[in-house]
Design an enzyme around this catalytic site. Structure first.
Site, PDB file in Angstrom:
ATOM      1  N   HIS A 121       0.820  -1.222   0.000  1.00  0.00           N
ATOM      2  CA  HIS A 121       0.000   0.000   0.000  1.00  0.00           C
ATOM      3  C   HIS A 121       0.852   1.270   0.000  1.00  0.00           C
ATOM      4  CE1 HIS A 121      -3.601  -2.454   1.789  1.00  0.00           C
ATOM      5  NE2 HIS A 121      -3.414  -2.679   0.496  1.00  0.00           N
ATOM      6  N   CYS A 150       6.446  21.184 -11.380  1.00  0.00           N
ATOM      7  CA  CYS A 150       5.649  21.340 -12.606  1.00  0.00           C
ATOM      8  C   CYS A 150       4.372  22.138 -12.349  1.00  0.00           C
ATOM      9  CB  CYS A 150       5.316  19.970 -13.202  1.00  0.00           C
ATOM     10  SG  CYS A 150       3.960  19.118 -12.372  1.00  0.00           S
TER      11      CYS A 150
HETATM   12  C1  BJW Z   1      -2.829  -6.694  16.512  1.00  0.00           C
HETATM   13  C2  BJW Z   1      -2.260  -5.915  17.510  1.00  0.00           C
HETATM   14  C3  BJW Z   1      -1.001  -6.323  17.982  1.00  0.00           C
HETATM   15  C4  BJW Z   1      -4.129  -4.994  16.978  1.00  0.00           C
HETATM   16  N1  BJW Z   1      -0.419  -7.406  17.479  1.00  0.00           N
HETATM   17  N2  BJW Z   1      -2.235  -7.765  16.039  1.00  0.00           N
HETATM   18  C5  BJW Z   1     -13.505   0.765  -5.566  1.00  0.00           C
HETATM   19  C6  BJW Z   1     -13.929   1.674  -4.596  1.00  0.00           C
HETATM   20  C7  BJW Z   1     -13.854   1.343  -3.253  1.00  0.00           C
HETATM   21  C8  BJW Z   1     -13.358   0.100  -2.855  1.00  0.00           C
HETATM   22  C9  BJW Z   1     -12.930  -0.807  -3.826  1.00  0.00           C
HETATM   23  C10 BJW Z   1     -13.000  -0.463  -5.146  1.00  0.00           C
HETATM   24  N3  BJW Z   1     -12.489  -1.493  -5.861  1.00  0.00           N
HETATM   25  C11 BJW Z   1     -12.102  -2.470  -5.009  1.00  0.00           C
HETATM   26  C12 BJW Z   1     -12.376  -2.102  -3.771  1.00  0.00           C
HETATM   27  C13 BJW Z   1     -12.181  -2.958  -2.559  1.00  0.00           C
HETATM   28  C14 BJW Z   1     -11.245  -2.346  -1.521  1.00  0.00           C
HETATM   29  C15 BJW Z   1     -11.540  -3.109  -0.225  1.00  0.00           C
HETATM   30  O1  BJW Z   1     -10.963  -4.118   0.071  1.00  0.00           O
HETATM   31  N4  BJW Z   1     -12.479  -2.613   0.590  1.00  0.00           N
HETATM   32  C16 BJW Z   1     -12.865  -3.299   1.821  1.00  0.00           C
HETATM   33  C17 BJW Z   1     -12.629  -2.377   3.015  1.00  0.00           C
HETATM   34  C18 BJW Z   1     -14.317  -3.700   1.668  1.00  0.00           C
HETATM   35  N5  BJW Z   1      -9.867  -2.501  -1.936  1.00  0.00           N
HETATM   36  C19 BJW Z   1      -9.260  -1.562  -2.635  1.00  0.00           C
HETATM   37  O2  BJW Z   1      -9.821  -0.543  -2.929  1.00  0.00           O
HETATM   38  C20 BJW Z   1      -7.834  -1.836  -3.080  1.00  0.00           C
HETATM   39  N6  BJW Z   1      -7.724  -1.654  -4.477  1.00  0.00           N
HETATM   40  C21 BJW Z   1      -8.303  -2.478  -5.357  1.00  0.00           C
HETATM   41  O3  BJW Z   1      -8.871  -3.485  -5.015  1.00  0.00           O
HETATM   42  O4  BJW Z   1      -8.153  -2.068  -6.636  1.00  0.00           O
HETATM   43  C22 BJW Z   1      -8.836  -2.779  -7.670  1.00  0.00           C
HETATM   44  C23 BJW Z   1      -8.526  -2.063  -8.970  1.00  0.00           C
HETATM   45  C24 BJW Z   1      -8.151  -2.809 -10.048  1.00  0.00           C
HETATM   46  C25 BJW Z   1      -7.900  -2.170 -11.251  1.00  0.00           C
HETATM   47  C26 BJW Z   1      -8.002  -0.785 -11.332  1.00  0.00           C
HETATM   48  C27 BJW Z   1      -8.367  -0.036 -10.242  1.00  0.00           C
HETATM   49  C28 BJW Z   1      -8.634  -0.679  -9.044  1.00  0.00           C
HETATM   50  C29 BJW Z   1      -6.880  -0.836  -2.434  1.00  0.00           C
HETATM   51  C30 BJW Z   1      -6.858  -0.949  -0.945  1.00  0.00           C
HETATM   52  C31 BJW Z   1      -6.026   0.179  -0.342  1.00  0.00           C
HETATM   53  C32 BJW Z   1      -6.143   0.212   1.158  1.00  0.00           C
HETATM   54  N7  BJW Z   1      -5.634   1.448   1.643  1.00  0.00           N
HETATM   55  C33 BJW Z   1      -5.530   1.648   3.062  1.00  0.00           C
HETATM   56  C34 BJW Z   1      -5.016   3.081   3.320  1.00  0.00           C
HETATM   57  C35 BJW Z   1      -3.540   3.183   2.959  1.00  0.00           C
HETATM   58  C36 BJW Z   1      -2.973   4.513   3.247  1.00  0.00           C
HETATM   59  C37 BJW Z   1      -3.148   4.932   4.693  1.00  0.00           C
HETATM   60  O5  BJW Z   1      -2.634   4.311   5.618  1.00  0.00           O
HETATM   61  O6  BJW Z   1      -3.832   5.932   4.917  1.00  0.00           O
HETATM   62  O7  BJW Z   1      -4.628   0.685   3.606  1.00  0.00           O
HETATM   63  S1  BJW Z   1      -7.045   1.332   3.937  1.00  0.00           S
HETATM   64  C38 BJW Z   1      -6.287   0.581   5.345  1.00  0.00           C
HETATM   65  O8  BJW Z   1      -6.702  -0.807   5.439  1.00  0.00           O
HETATM   66  C39 BJW Z   1      -4.774   0.570   5.037  1.00  0.00           C
HETATM   67  C40 BJW Z   1      -4.387  -0.797   5.512  1.00  0.00           C
HETATM   68  O9  BJW Z   1      -3.172  -1.191   4.912  1.00  0.00           O
HETATM   69  C41 BJW Z   1      -5.566  -1.641   5.140  1.00  0.00           C
HETATM   70  C42 BJW Z   1      -5.653  -2.945   5.890  1.00  0.00           C
HETATM   71  O10 BJW Z   1      -5.859  -2.730   7.234  1.00  0.00           O
HETATM   72  P1  BJW Z   1      -5.130  -3.682   8.314  1.00  0.00           P
HETATM   73  O11 BJW Z   1      -3.666  -3.504   8.215  1.00  0.00           O
HETATM   74  O12 BJW Z   1      -5.653  -5.042   8.210  1.00  0.00           O
HETATM   75  O13 BJW Z   1      -5.562  -2.969   9.670  1.00  0.00           O
HETATM   76  P2  BJW Z   1      -6.901  -3.201  10.564  1.00  0.00           P
HETATM   77  O14 BJW Z   1      -7.002  -2.019  11.454  1.00  0.00           O
HETATM   78  O15 BJW Z   1      -8.049  -3.523   9.729  1.00  0.00           O
HETATM   79  O16 BJW Z   1      -6.583  -4.500  11.408  1.00  0.00           O
HETATM   80  C43 BJW Z   1      -5.586  -4.481  12.435  1.00  0.00           C
HETATM   81  C44 BJW Z   1      -5.572  -5.869  13.056  1.00  0.00           C
HETATM   82  O17 BJW Z   1      -4.501  -5.918  13.976  1.00  0.00           O
HETATM   83  C45 BJW Z   1      -6.835  -6.219  13.830  1.00  0.00           C
HETATM   84  O18 BJW Z   1      -7.299  -7.504  13.411  1.00  0.00           O
HETATM   85  C46 BJW Z   1      -6.386  -6.245  15.285  1.00  0.00           C
HETATM   86  O19 BJW Z   1      -7.060  -7.231  16.051  1.00  0.00           O
HETATM   87  C47 BJW Z   1      -4.922  -6.582  15.150  1.00  0.00           C
HETATM   88  N8  BJW Z   1      -4.050  -6.094  16.223  1.00  0.00           N
HETATM   89  N9  BJW Z   1      -3.145  -4.886  17.831  1.00  0.00           N
HETATM   90  C48 BJW Z   1      -1.088  -8.103  16.521  1.00  0.00           C
HETATM   91  N10 BJW Z   1      -0.395  -5.589  18.961  1.00  0.00           N
HETATM   92 ZN    ZN Z   2       4.913  17.274 -11.318  1.00  0.00          ZN
END
Ligand code: BJW
Ligand code: ZN
Length: 249
Positions: A121, A150
């Site tokens: 990401h 730019c």
């Molecule tokens: C512990 C702990 C400890 C706590 N030890 N554990 C069009 C529009 C809108 C959506 C979509 C769309 N097309 C496709 C989608 C689907 C979308 C998606 O999945 N949505 C779901 C939410 C439903 N996906 C996307 O949009 C992706 N792109 C895509 O699919 O493109 C298709 C495409 C193809 C061709 C052309 C164009 C498009 C992109 C996803 C990008 C995600 N971005 C973010 C923000 C990044 C920047 C930022 O940080 O601001 O990424 S969202 C956010 O969620 C961030 C994270 O990386 C990501 C995952 O979260 P993560 O890491 O799992 O965190 P949490 O908080 O959910 O979980 C933490 C866990 O830790 C918990 O389980 C706790 O229990 C645990 N924990 N303490 C161990 N100490």
């Molecule tokens: Zn530029």
């Protein structure tokens, strides 16, 4: 009983024969470094609407607001330090080939000296131009929103909802997932696609999947070993066990 604690014959065999391990990490990996997660009780999305901050439409709608949010988070990430979990992940490299597939944008795996990290990401420190191909790794932001030479606006080099993951990174991530012997999934809710497909690819190719997460996730039931513990508490013990076992062969 947690994986690796009692060294049952089945677990011994998994650890003994592993040639390469893939970690899939999420926000929970850095939670003990003081960086908030997204979902759950203390998660960022409790107080902020992701659609108003983490999409390209949100950015164009109000670049200053989005940049203020990212700038605050990048300050927190710049001062954060890797925790014992990040260091344990890096230590696995003493015994086995390791690839880290991280959804995190904080750079903490690299700072803990993991040498093969794929950032699914993006990275919050990098910026890139919304128009030309300018990209920068500079930590300092001189104005909000920062501007490119730019004349266009720079954006954080992260992947927002609805955006494609960097295709070269994603291809390499899928290949690593498909050929690993053990996949250790740490601190991710597995709520976001396509990263949440990686354990499925690994499992389909015969890998053993271990989940380290204090909470249940959507995939916990399908995972071979689920460890209800935190990254910094569990991983150092696991790498020590792994090291002791591997040094005997
Ligand atoms: C512990 C702990 C400890 C706590 N030890 N554990 C069009 C529009 C809108 C959506 C979509 C769309 N097309 C496709 C989608 C689907 C979308 C998606 O999945 N949505 C779901 C939410 C439903 N996906 C996307 O949009 C992706 N792109 C895509 O699919 O493109 C298709 C495409 C193809 C061709 C052309 C164009 C498009 C992109 C996803 C990008 C995600 N971005 C973010 C923000 C990044 C920047 C930022 O940080 O601001 O990424 S969202 C956010 O969620 C961030 C994270 O990386 C990501 C995952 O979260 P993560 O890491 O799992 O965190 P949490 O908080 O959910 O979980 C933490 C866990 O830790 C918990 O389980 C706790 O229990 C645990 N924990 N303490 C161990 N100490
Ligand atoms: Zn530029």
């Amino acid at each position: 009983m947690k994986f690796g604690e009692q060294l049952k014959s089945e677990e011994l065999e998994v650890m003994r024969r592993a040639q390469n391990i893939v970690f899939v990490t999420g926000a929970g990996m850095s939670q003990e470094s003081g960086i908030p997660t997204f979902r759950g009780n203390d998660g960022l999305w409790r107080n902020y609407d992701p659609m108003k901050l983490a999409t390209i439409d949100a950015f164009w709608n109000d670049p200053k607001l989005v940049w203020e949010w990212y700038n605050e988070r990048r300050q927190g990430m710049l001062v954060a330090k890797p925790n014992a979990g990040h260091y344990a992940v890096a230590k696995f490299e003493e015994y086995v080939d390791v690839t880290v597939l991280t959804q995190n944008i904080d750079g903490l795996h690299q700072r803990a000296k993991s040498s093969h990290v794929l950032e699914l990401h993006g990275n919050i420190i990098r910026t890139r131009c919304t128009e030309c191909d300018f990209a920068d790794k500079q930590a300092k932001i001189s104005s909000i929103p920062p501007m490119c030479k730019c004349g266009a606006i720079l954006r954080p080099d992260v992947v927002w909802f609805g955006e494609e993951l960097p295709q070269d990174v994603w291809q390499d991530a899928m290949i690593s997932a498909c050929k690993c012997d053990i996949m250790i999934v740490v601190g991710t809710s597995l709520a976001v696609s396509p990263a949440n497909m990686l354990p499925i690819y690994a499992q389909q190719n015969g890998a053993t999947i271990i989940e380290v997460n204090p909470e249940e996730t959507a995939m916990s039931e399908d995972i071979d070993y689920t460890i209800r513990d935190t990254a910094a508490s569990y991983l150092p013990g696991l790498v020590d066990t792994f090291g002791k076992l591997r040094s005997r062969f």
